[in-house]
Design an enzyme around this catalytic site. Structure first.
Site, PDB file in Angstrom:
ATOM      1  N   HIS A   1      31.612  32.139  52.419  1.00 20.15           N
ATOM      2  CA  HIS A   1      31.782  33.578  52.265  1.00 20.15           C
ATOM      3  C   HIS A   1      30.419  34.260  52.202  1.00 20.15           C
ATOM      4  CE1 HIS A   1      36.222  33.763  50.966  1.00 20.15           C
ATOM      5  NE2 HIS A   1      35.997  32.593  51.520  1.00 20.15           N
TER       6      HIS A   1
ATOM      7  N   GLU B   1      29.162  36.411  50.172  1.00 22.08           N
ATOM      8  CA  GLU B   1      28.550  36.454  48.840  1.00 22.08           C
ATOM      9  C   GLU B   1      27.944  35.097  48.476  1.00 22.08           C
ATOM     10  OE1 GLU B   1      31.503  37.367  49.826  1.00 22.08           O
ATOM     11  OE2 GLU B   1      32.188  39.226  48.901  1.00 22.08           O
TER      12      GLU B   1
ATOM     13  N   CYS C   1      36.536  38.731  47.605  1.00 18.15           N
ATOM     14  CA  CYS C   1      37.786  38.099  47.232  1.00 18.15           C
ATOM     15  C   CYS C   1      37.626  37.436  45.865  1.00 18.15           C
ATOM     16  CB  CYS C   1      38.191  37.054  48.272  1.00 18.15           C
ATOM     17  SG  CYS C   1      37.166  35.579  48.214  1.00 18.15           S
TER      18      CYS C   1
ATOM     19  N   CYS D   1      35.081  34.594  45.511  1.00 18.86           N
ATOM     20  CA  CYS D   1      33.681  35.001  45.384  1.00 18.86           C
ATOM     21  C   CYS D   1      33.391  35.627  44.036  1.00 18.86           C
ATOM     22  CB  CYS D   1      33.299  35.973  46.489  1.00 18.86           C
ATOM     23  SG  CYS D   1      33.018  35.103  48.032  1.00 18.86           S
TER      24      CYS D   1
END
Lengths: 310, 332
Positions: free
Chosen positions: A79, A81, A106, A109
């Protein structure tokens, strides 16, 4: 200097001056980088590009994007992040103060971000619309909608529930006290001199794995002999942990790496017989994603007399 | 019947009568099940037991616990909330109305819960056990009186990202019926049938069970459904369907789902599993095969495991290397 090409790291002085040129303080200027950062993402499965731009306490600005890997289960995905935090870790950036993302992070994360010591204080801004992220509507002092990360994950579960206060957290220095295991049956006895093995061992020593006690590191080498290393980074919630191969891929991307066929060698270093074992999964990743990569696993152990840190 | 042994499913009438005996509605009675349900967890890595107790609109009560698997990376772990939803799916429970958990759900689980159509209406109560070593503050402890504080799930994951952002309304969500239109390649007379080799007739029922699980699999983002069926030495089958998360990483793998079925079905040690089959489409963007084999090798020492490929009737469409499940909000 207005830099048209998006990059993965912007030095502090340059970030300051670019922000000044836009008439904004750096945190308010961050979101303007998000649209171009998104273009660096590689999500062939979803086609859904995500960009995360972070400001560190040093004043440097870092970028994270999402990566997806066809042919593997989805838990191999990276992801934006997580990419960002891994990128910051590579550059020894100790704190994340502001984070602008192209879509609401999400839960996975939001959980991974809890590995930061002052996670609750990270200021988070979701800026999905390019218009909204443009120069503050002609009003440089207007407050952009940053909110503390705590509001995105209230009643959180994290390292503070499991670790003592002096255990190093993500982005803090770790030394797991690891050294290579000498394998008398190995045909290649030059591991100690191999820069790739040394890099993977460094990455394993810097690995944040306080929950399982199973640190590991990977190092990849391209055709020009450049080395990219990545450390396993554990989450208190286990599943959001960042795998060492994935961390090394972030290093490759952030280091200007191009296609994955450019990676010709890879090493994973981990302790033998661990409860959280990476070996087979790392081999599978290399087999599926890195078609030109000669991949090998080298084992390490905690140096006798040393206590593994973290 | 007052069950002294915790179980994974409590029928409606029994839940009603047990709650009535405590002078509570079933939802307020849920947290009282938490302490004993926790004992069913199998977390040999962390030794941190978690349980989740859920109530569905049928009135049945379901239990979920966490499972951990030494020898594998941590993403193979099963969280209590995921176990719960998988358990509910096995029993065709269409909704989750109330959820009591022994610890605040982590972000991974709060995200996975978004796969429910009415996730915003799920009422969540965090009910940690009273700490016997320090004075319990009484907040959120066993469901008596006014401190029982269910809150809607969006409180725990505001500004959420989920299926509502990606899927059209008529696509089935988690716990809703799915039919992925899959068939075994071995039944076809085309070249692809050779990829499966011969299936021993003795294995056929297990393969069929895995195919059923694959057909019920929730995989709207990648369109790569898959299912696993495991058999114990008594010949009992346990099926598990792959369940995808809009956020990808929290997806529940088919092996894990089948292990949930085994544990929830009263299965004992993992060495009791003697055969296993994974069914998935061939050469697709999201592939379980090698990972499932690794899981079997590490966790199921007595299990003969094989992979069978299937095709899809839906426009004879194979999932391309580039996926594309979410770009076309497709109608099923």
């Amino acid at each position: 200097m207005d830099s048209p090409e998006p990059r993965f790291a912007i030095p502090a002085a340059e970030a300051e001056s670019l922000a000044v040129l836009s008439g904004l303080p750096v945190p308010q200027w961050l979101p303007t980088l998000v649209p171009s950062a998104k273009t660096l993402a590689r999500p062939p499965i979803s086609g859904f590009h995500v960009g995360a731009v972070g400001l560190g306490s040093s004043g440097r600005v870092f970028v994270g994007v999402n990566l997806e890997f066809p042919g593997l289960p989805l838990h191999h995905s990276i992801h934006a992040e997580q990419f960002l935090l891994t990128n910051m870790s590579l550059h020894s950036e100790p704190h994340l103060t502001h984070l602008a993302v192209s879509a609401a992070p999400c839960g996975h994360c939001r959980q991974f971000l809890q590995e930061l010591r002052r996670a609750s204080d990270v200021s988070l801004l979701v800026c999905p619309d390019p218009e909204e992220s443009a120069v503050g509507n002609g009003n440089p002092g207007s407050a952009m909608d940053y909110a503390p990360l705590l509001t995105f994950l209230p009643h959180r579960f994290g390292p503070h529930d499991l670790l003592s206060k002096n255990a190093p957290l993500l982005l803090e220095p770790h030394d797991n006290g690891l050294s290579l295991v000498f394998d008398p049956s190995a045909t290649d006895s030059n591991d100690a001199d191999d820069p790739l093995v040394k890099a993977a061992l460094e990455a394993a020593n810097a690995s944040h794995a306080p929950y399982s006690g199973c640190p590991s590191g990977a190092a990849l080498m391209d055709g020009e002999g450049r080395v990219y290393k990545g450390s396993y980074a554990e989450s208190a919630a286990f599943n959001p942990s960042m795998l060492p191969m994935q961390a090394a891929m972030v290093a490759y991307m952030a280091g200007g790496g191009g296609e994955y066929e450019g990676i010709v060698r890879g090493i994973l270093v981990e302790k033998e017989g661990m409860v959280a074992k990476q070996e087979e999964t790392a081999k599978l990743f290399a087999k599926v994603v890195l078609p030109k990569c000669e991949f090998r696993v080298v084992h390490c152990r905690v140096r006798s007399g040393e206590k593994a840190g973290g | 019947m007052d069950s002294a042994e915790p179980s994974f499913v409590i029928p409606e009438a029994q839940a009603e009568s047990l709650a009535a005996r405590s002078g509570l509605t079933v939802s307020r009675w849920l947290p009282s099940l938490v302490p004993s349900a926790k004992t069913l967890a199998r977390p040999p890595i962390s030794r941190y037991h978690v349980c989740a107790v859920g109530l569905g609109p049928s009135g049945r009560v379901f239990v979920g616990v966490n499972l951990e698997f030494p020898g594998l990376p941590l993403h193979h772990s099963v969280h209590a909330e995921q176990f719960l939803l998988t358990n509910m799916s096995l029993h065709s429970e269409p909704h989750l109305t109330h959820l009591a958990v022994s610890a605040a759900p982590c972000g991974h689980c709060r995200q996975f819960l978004q796969e429910l159509r009415h996730s915003s209406d799920v009422q969540l109560l965090v009910s940690p056990e009273p700490d016997l070593d320090s004075s319990a503050d009484g907040v959120g402890n066993v469901g008596h009186g006014p401190d029982v504080d269910f809150k809607p799930l969006p409180v725990y994951l505001p500004h959420q990202f989920g299926p509502h952002d990606l899927l059209s309304k008529n696509v089935p969500f988690l716990l809703e019926p799915h039919d992925n239109g899959l068939y075994l390649l071995v039944e076809q007379a085309d070249n692809s049938s050779r990829s499966n080799g011969n299936i021993n007739p003795v294995d056929y029922p297990l393969v069929q069970a895995a195919l059923e699980a694959a057909n019920a699999s929730h995989s709207p983002y990648s369109n790569c459904p898959s299912g696993v069926a495991l058999a114990d030495r008594h010949g009992r089958f346990y099926k598990g369907s792959y369940a995808e998360s809009a956020a990808f990483n929290p997806s529940m793998s088919p092996m894990q789902a089948a292990i949930v079925a085994y544990v929830a079905g009263g299965g004992g040690g993992y060495e009791g599993i003697v055969r296993g089959v994974l069914v998935e489409k061939e050469g697709v963007a999201v592939r379980q095969e090698e990972t499932a084999k690794l899981f079997a090798k590490v966790v199921l020492p007595k299990c003969e495991f094989r992979v069978i490929h299937c095709g899809t009737k839906l426009g004879q469409q194979q999932c391309e290397e580039n996926g594309g499940g979410i770009q076309s909000k497709r109608n099923y």
